[in-house]
Design a protein around this motif. Structure first.
Motif, PDB file in Angstrom:
ATOM      1  N   GLY A   1       0.051 -10.678  -2.084  1.00  0.00           N
ATOM      2  CA  GLY A   1       0.040  -9.465  -1.762  1.00  0.00           C
ATOM      3  C   GLY A   1      -0.768  -8.903  -2.639  1.00  0.00           C
TER       4      GLY A   1
ATOM      5  N   VAL B   1      -2.224  -5.443  -2.654  1.00  0.00           N
ATOM      6  CA  VAL B   1      -2.349  -4.553  -1.179  1.00  0.00           C
ATOM      7  C   VAL B   1      -3.382  -3.478  -1.503  1.00  0.00           C
ATOM      8  CG1 VAL B   1      -0.587  -3.045  -3.430  1.00  0.00           C
ATOM      9  CG2 VAL B   1      -0.116  -2.913  -0.538  1.00  0.00           C
ATOM     10  N   TYR B   2      -3.764  -2.845  -0.429  1.00  0.00           N
ATOM     11  CA  TYR B   2      -4.758  -1.573  -0.800  1.00  0.00           C
ATOM     12  C   TYR B   2      -4.571  -0.689   0.329  1.00  0.00           C
ATOM     13  CZ  TYR B   2      -6.412  -5.030   3.052  1.00  0.00           C
ATOM     14  OH  TYR B   2      -6.819  -5.996   3.841  1.00  0.00           O
ATOM     15  N   ARG B   3      -4.991   0.271   1.073  1.00  0.00           N
ATOM     16  CA  ARG B   3      -4.684   1.234   1.491  1.00  0.00           C
ATOM     17  C   ARG B   3      -5.916   1.140   2.847  1.00  0.00           C
ATOM     18  NH1 ARG B   3      -6.171   6.345   1.479  1.00  0.00           N
ATOM     19  NH2 ARG B   3      -4.793   7.089   3.032  1.00  0.00           N
ATOM     20  N   ILE B   4      -5.714   0.440   4.488  1.00  0.00           N
ATOM     21  CA  ILE B   4      -6.386   0.220   5.350  1.00  0.00           C
ATOM     22  C   ILE B   4      -7.913   1.338   5.013  1.00  0.00           C
ATOM     23  CG2 ILE B   4      -6.578  -0.941   7.069  1.00  0.00           C
ATOM     24  CD1 ILE B   4      -4.591  -2.690   6.047  1.00  0.00           C
ATOM     25  N   GLU B   5      -7.137   2.326   5.381  1.00  0.00           N
ATOM     26  CA  GLU B   5      -8.283   3.404   5.617  1.00  0.00           C
ATOM     27  C   GLU B   5      -9.528   3.324   4.005  1.00  0.00           C
ATOM     28  OE1 GLU B   5      -5.309   6.489   5.359  1.00  0.00           O
ATOM     29  OE2 GLU B   5      -7.132   8.071   6.014  1.00  0.00           O
TER      30      GLU B   5
ATOM     31  N   ARG C   1      -1.934 -11.134   2.182  1.00  0.00           N
ATOM     32  CA  ARG C   1      -1.019 -10.631   2.421  1.00  0.00           C
ATOM     33  C   ARG C   1       0.670 -11.405   1.213  1.00  0.00           C
ATOM     34  NH1 ARG C   1      -4.551  -8.301   4.298  1.00  0.00           N
ATOM     35  NH2 ARG C   1      -4.025  -6.350   6.072  1.00  0.00           N
TER      36      ARG C   1
END
Ligand code: SF4
Ligand code: SF4
Lengths: 593, 224
Positions: free
Chosen positions: A172, A174-178, A168
């Protein structure tokens, strides 16, 4: 407050004297209670119940002591919290069992209240309870692979063992948790299980229990019995919950609650979280009374942290004020929806909810959120009352709420239809209420004057004058009336607490020292319990001195109160099931966790 | 008498019913609906009659502490340039319970020291549980909770991870929605700056009195 978990010393020595070989005081630093020989558990529990007065088995849970280091001593510990229904501190017993082929004798025959809790430990930890009458999974479904609370079990969207996750910051990524959780790709099934061909009727264990119960039920006339599933689509607007009932005509022969539809493995999330992170998650248990949930968790952790987390006076008062307002708002909701269940559709509940809204306005102004309050911190509360809120609370408590609760009472309590529909329905005797570990209004409506605020006082409840409310018939009507009583009692407490609030409207210190974003919790175990609106809400936590709880267990009153539901319903008409369920007052966020 | 309880109850309903008209008559000429004071009255301890609010034509005012989705605060300096308050310290990302904050920090290519302003900053607003921890624990008052709760969008897959640009709002906006908090923080900051300035002045005076020191006193850090 720091050593409230240690029980009365008399019984302790007595227990050691009576069972010198089977009982060992738990010597690990920060731990209390006794480690008991597995083979002697039933004998000791019988003695506790019948001779020493520990007739109330409040909490049963398991802890996985596991490390993947070579030669690590791995085992599962089952932890029992016993209390006397006359009040006092806990007596804690523990049994240890290997992680593979674990066997622990079931206490359900002795304390029927252990039923669901042992099933939960079996489901989530894979502990086998020998002699349990109905050992099935309870929160997970039958096709679930593994035992999700075990330390070596990993969820489908697993990232790291504990938070904060490393990617994080500062990279950083970033990605969509889904996207990490692609449905179907990472699901596991037990060997030989066919997820596509699975039908609900393939839940043979459930229907077998119902059948067994039916065989015990004897009727002179041989009638055909049918199985009806009430739910799982909100059987009576209480949430996604299912009751499988076996009917003889309209009479209930057997009833098994089926739950877990809202299960999110709250406790596993809690063990990945840091101590601080868990606070907003507790809001989401019983989402109608987040302040009480915060309270229990804060108490449990503060017990371990000791004096450096003792809240200042003003914070103690604010805690009590908020908890009692929560109780009123919860009971307004409970009473309103009980009336819905009785068929008085929505007029009573909306009258009640209107008052609840005004209480939520106070929460929103103070905490920033109407329901997910996240207000308590270790050593105080998050912030002081903003300007004008003190006056608002005063207005509500001294002027409006007493009038409105009286109005609700006049409106409903003497209504002949309400009475004939609820009196004598779902009767639970005091002995049953204790044996089934019911808590809160359900227990007190059955004539057991047990209220943790008096029986085992926490925070500053010992400073207020109030009587434990109790009703004696144990039926739905008394469970309704006790909630009206308790709202008045909460108002009484509030009327004492508000004028005494140190600093009054002007404000004052509400945190002990700084509010750090990471806390150090010394190694050890603790059990913090509060009298939540729905009953005893307890948090059993184990710390190993690291930044995250090693064990985080919630003793959820909604869940455990459901154990007695079958008892309430058997022999009654199917129409009473919904009313009985409503009178327990459950919230599925807490039942399923 | 059987039925008396029902009658009593129905009397309560009847009073509620009548009250809603009496209230409307009392408010004749004033706006009980669609007005600020009307809404205020309906949420007061004296409310009677119609209680509900006709959203979205009417909206309940949110209290100052109301929290919904964080935003990043930037100051605007004398030349009109944006100055991020955020220093990429990472505390909010570490304390965020559902771990929905991602921060990209860079290093200065020359000195190899971290650059305070984040290169980018992401919040997945689908995951954010609106707990308010990020705002509570940020030591630089750089991230605050917003009041804007109407943020439905057409494409959650593409639009629900907010980046730094979408998250950033000026300090004046923050002062507008949370005046009490803003003023308290500014007073604190001013006090601290004054203290620092006094200390620096004392040091400078001491340095001037003593034999010449190596370097001039460090300049006060820029706001944020
Ligand atoms: S928003 Fe605050 S806490 Fe988060 S990285 Fe920036 S300065 Fe640190
Ligand atoms: S409000 Fe809570 S969940 Fe949302 S970004 Fe901030 S810390 Fe994370």
């Amino acid at each position: 407050m720091t050593d409230a978990t240690t029980a009365a010393p008399v019984e302790q020595s007595e227990l050691e004297k009576r069972f010198p070989d089977a009982v060992k005081a738990d010597a690990r630093p920060g731990y209390a209670g006794f480690v008991v020989e597995t083979s002697k558990l039933v004998e000791i529990a019988t003695a506790l119940r019948d001779e020493m007065g520990y007739d109330y088995l409040s909490s049963v849970t398991a802890v996985d002591y596991y490390s993947d280091a070579p030669n690590a001593e791995n085992f599962i510990e089952v932890v029992y919290h016993f209390y006397k229904s006359t009040g006092g501190g806990a007596l804690v017993l523990k049994v240890q069992t290997p992680r593979d082929n674990s066997v622990v004798p079931s206490l359900t025959p002795l304390y029927p209240g252990a039923d669901f809790q042992e099933r939960e430990a079996y489901d989530l930890y894979g502990v086998n309870f020998e002699g349990h009458p109905d050992q099935r999974r309870i929160l997970m479904w039958e096709g679930f692979a593994g035992h999700p609370m075990r330390k070596d079990w990993k969820e489908a969207f697993y990232e790291e063992e504990v938070k904060p996750f490393k990617n994080r910051w500062p990279e950083g990524q970033v990605y969509r948790i889904e996207d990490r959780n692609p449905f179907n790709k990472n699901n596991k099934y037990p060997q030989g299980f066919d997820p596509v061909g699975f039908k609900e009727t393939d839940d043979p264990k459930l229907y077998e229990v119902l059948e067994r119960a039916a065989r015990e039920y004897s009727e002179d006339i041989d009638t055909e019995q049918v199985v009806v599933n009430l739910g799982p689509q909100h059987p009576s607007t209480h949430g996604v919950f299912r009751m499988a009932v076996r009917l003889d005509g309209e009479t209930i022969v057997a009833l098994k609650p089926v739950m877990g539809y809202l299960h999110r493995n709250h406790e596993k999330i809690g063990e990945r979280n840091t101590w601080t992170m868990n606070m907003p998650f507790t809001d989401r248990l019983d989402y109608l009374s987040s302040m009480s949930n915060n309270f229990g968790y804060a108490l449990a952790v503060e017990k371990l942290m000791g004096d450096k987390a003792a809240p200042p006076e003003r914070a103690e008062y604010l805690r009590v004020i908020m908890a009692e307002l929560t109780r009123i708002s919860n009971h307004l909701w409970a009473v309103g929806f009980l009336l819905n269940d009785l068929g008085a559709f929505f007029t009573p509940s909306l009258y009640a909810i209107q008052e609840r809204e005004l209480i939520l306005d106070i929460f929103e102004a103070t905490t920033g959120s109407r329901m997910m309050c996240n207000y308590f911190r270790f050593g105080g509360v998050a912030r002081d009352l903003p300007e004008g809120v003190y006056a608002k609370i005063k207005d509500l408590v001294f002027e409006r709420l007493p009038r409105k609760i009286d109005e609700l009472d006049i409106y409903l309590s003497e209504n002949e239809l309400v009475r004939s529909r609820s009196e004598g329905v779902g009767v639970i005797t005091p002995e049953e209420a204790i044996a089934f570990s019911t808590a809160g209004p359900v227990l007190r409506a059955s004539g057991v004057p047990y209220d943790i605020r008096r029986a085992d006082p926490y925070s500053i409840y010992d400073r207020f004058k109030f009587d434990v409310k109790v009703r004696y018939h144990g039926d739905v009507y008394d469970r309704y009336m006790i909630r009206i009583d308790e709202m008045r009692q909460s108002l009484d407490i509030l009327k004492q607490a508000i004028p005494d609030l140190p600093g009054g409207a002007a404000g004052g210190e509400v945190m002990n020292g700084k509010n750090p974003y990471q806390v150090r919790v010394p190694a050890g175990e603790s059990y913090g319990r509060v009298e939540g609106p729905k009953g005893e809400l307890g948090y059993y936590i184990v710390s190993n001195g690291k930044g995250n709880p090693a064990r985080y267990h919630v003793r959820a009153p909604s869940f455990i109160n459901l154990t007695v539901l079958e008892k309430m319903c058997v022999g009654q008409k199917v129409a009473d099931v919904v009313v009985n369920l409503g009178s327990i007052d459950i919230v599925l966020g807490e039942v399923d966790r | 008498m059987y039925g008396l309880g029902i009658l009593k109850g129905m009397w309560v309903t009847l009073t509620h019913f009548i009250d809603s008209y009496v209230e409307d008559i009392k408010w004749l000429g004033r706006n009980r609906y669609y007005s600020k004071e009307g809404i205020q009255h309906r949420r007061s301890k004296d409310t009677k009659g119609i209680f509900t609010v006709q959203y979205p034509e009417e909206k309940l005012p949110v209290p100052e502490e109301f929290r919904f989705i964080p935003f990043l605060v930037y100051d605007v300096d004398a030349d009109g340039n944006k100055q991020d308050r955020c220093t990429s310290c990472g505390i909010c990302a570490k304390v965020c319970p559902p771990q929905c904050i991602w921060i990209v920090r860079t290093e200065d290519p020359v000195t190899k020291r971290p650059v305070p302003e984040p290169v980018d900053f992401f919040v997945d607003v689908d995951i954010c549980m609106n707990c308010g921890y990020c705002a509570e624990y940020c030591p630089f008052d750089a991230i605050k909770m917003d009041h804007d709760y109407e943020m439905a969008s057409f494409d959650r897959h593409a639009e629900h991870i907010f980046n730094k640009e979408k998250l950033s709002k000026p300090a004046s906006y923050y002062a507008g929605i949370r005046p009490t908090n803003y003023n308290r923080e500014e007073t604190l900051k001013a006090e601290e700056a004054a203290k620092k300035a006094a200390a620096a002045a004392a040091k400078a005076a001491a340095a001037a009195a003593a034999p010449p020191a190596g370097s001039p006193p460090p300049a006060a850090p820029t706001a944020g």
